[in-house]
Design an enzyme around this catalytic site. Structure first.
Site, short mmCIF file in Angstrom:
data_model
loop_
_atom_site.label_atom_id
_atom_site.label_comp_id
_atom_site.label_asym_id
_atom_site.label_seq_id
_atom_site.Cartn_x
_atom_site.Cartn_y
_atom_site.Cartn_z
N LEU A 1 0.83 -1.20 0.00
CA LEU A 1 0.00 0.00 0.00
C LEU A 1 0.87 1.25 0.00
O LEU A 1 1.93 1.27 0.60
CB LEU A 1 -0.88 0.05 1.26
CG LEU A 1 -2.02 -0.93 1.40
CD1 LEU A 1 -2.74 -0.69 2.73
CD2 LEU A 1 -2.98 -0.84 0.27
N ASP A 2 0.36 2.29 -0.65
CA ASP A 2 1.01 3.59 -0.54
C ASP A 2 0.85 4.06 0.90
O ASP A 2 -0.11 3.68 1.58
CB ASP A 2 0.31 4.63 -1.43
CG ASP A 2 0.35 4.25 -2.90
OD1 ASP A 2 1.25 3.50 -3.29
OD2 ASP A 2 -0.53 4.72 -3.63
N ALA A 3 1.74 4.90 1.35
CA ALA A 3 1.66 5.39 2.73
C ALA A 3 0.33 6.10 2.98
O ALA A 3 -0.22 6.01 4.09
CB ALA A 3 2.82 6.35 3.00
N THR A 5 -2.60 5.42 1.58
CA THR A 5 -3.76 4.54 1.41
C THR A 5 -4.05 3.83 2.73
O THR A 5 -3.14 3.29 3.36
CB THR A 5 -3.50 3.49 0.31
OG1 THR A 5 -3.17 4.17 -0.89
CG2 THR A 5 -4.71 2.61 0.08
N ARG A 121 -4.60 5.33 -8.72
CA ARG A 121 -4.53 6.79 -8.70
C ARG A 121 -4.30 7.35 -10.10
O ARG A 121 -4.92 8.33 -10.51
CB ARG A 121 -3.42 7.22 -7.73
CG ARG A 121 -3.75 6.84 -6.29
CD ARG A 121 -2.57 6.93 -5.37
NE ARG A 121 -2.13 8.31 -5.18
CZ ARG A 121 -1.11 8.64 -4.39
NH1 ARG A 121 -0.43 7.71 -3.74
NH2 ARG A 121 -0.77 9.90 -4.26
#
Length: 197
Positions: A1-3, A5, A121
């Protein structure tokens, strides 16, 4: 996961589990479910047609047989970084908003088939021209000033995979949507109603 998200994260405790999950990711057997709020009305993809040539238009389809034969899904099959990338999405809810593009916020369920860097995104912002609310990287001028400091409205809230040690057993994990998602949709809609939008 992105930070930025929120939501589920898969963690392996053993090498055997890691090997199994790595194989499942590579073979695209793991199904991931995300929910996001996008800035604008994503109901119609007509606004995208002018951006693509005839070959590119085929990469965006209304996919009746993609996800459980449900007509509500739309699939984006558009390369990112010259690599095959596929995302399916469906609209869960719209909300009127004085601050959003098209005066609408859209709550959508996203199912990436591939896992490219910032795929969801980038597909939402670049291909659909409806960025995820709070996205500081890909929203550009499409991001309403009102939403910039609220954080990214993207949540990993479902995953389905084969159990690492019992391959005949499917493990499904879901997570309720964070309350801030409904709160944003409801507050924007309420504000719009008070102002006769």
């Amino acid at each position: 996961l992105d930070a930025a998200t929120s939501g589920l994260l898969i963690v392996c405790k053993t090498k055997m589990a890691l090997d199994s999950l790595s194989r499942q990711f590579r073979e695209r057997k793991i199904q991931k479910i995300y929910t996001a709020i996008v800035n604008g009305n994503i109901s119609s993809l007509k606004h995208m047609n002018h951006r693509f040539n005839s070959e590119d238009r085929r990469k965006i389809t209304y996919a009746a047989d993609d996800i459980n034969h449900d007509n509500d899904w739309t699939t984006i099959n558009y390369p990112l970084g010259q690599k095959y990338s596929e995302t399916s999405f469906k609209i869960i809810r719209h909300s009127a908003s004085l601050n959003a593009k098209d005066s609408i916020l859209s709550l959508v369920e996203l199912r990436p088939r591939t896992g490219r860097y910032h795929q969801l995104r980038r597909h939402m912002a670049w291909i659909c021209r409806r960025p995820i609310v709070g996205d500081p990287l890909y929203a550009g001028l499409l991001q309403a000033h009102h939403f910039r400091k609220r954080g990214l409205f993207l949540c990993s809230n479902g995953v389905s995979l084969e159990h690492p040690f019992e391959t005949s057993r499917i493990v499904e994990v879901t997570l309720p949507l964070p309350k801030r998602f409904e709160k944003l949709m409801d507050s924007e809609e309420s504000w719009a109603e008070r102002n006769n939008l």
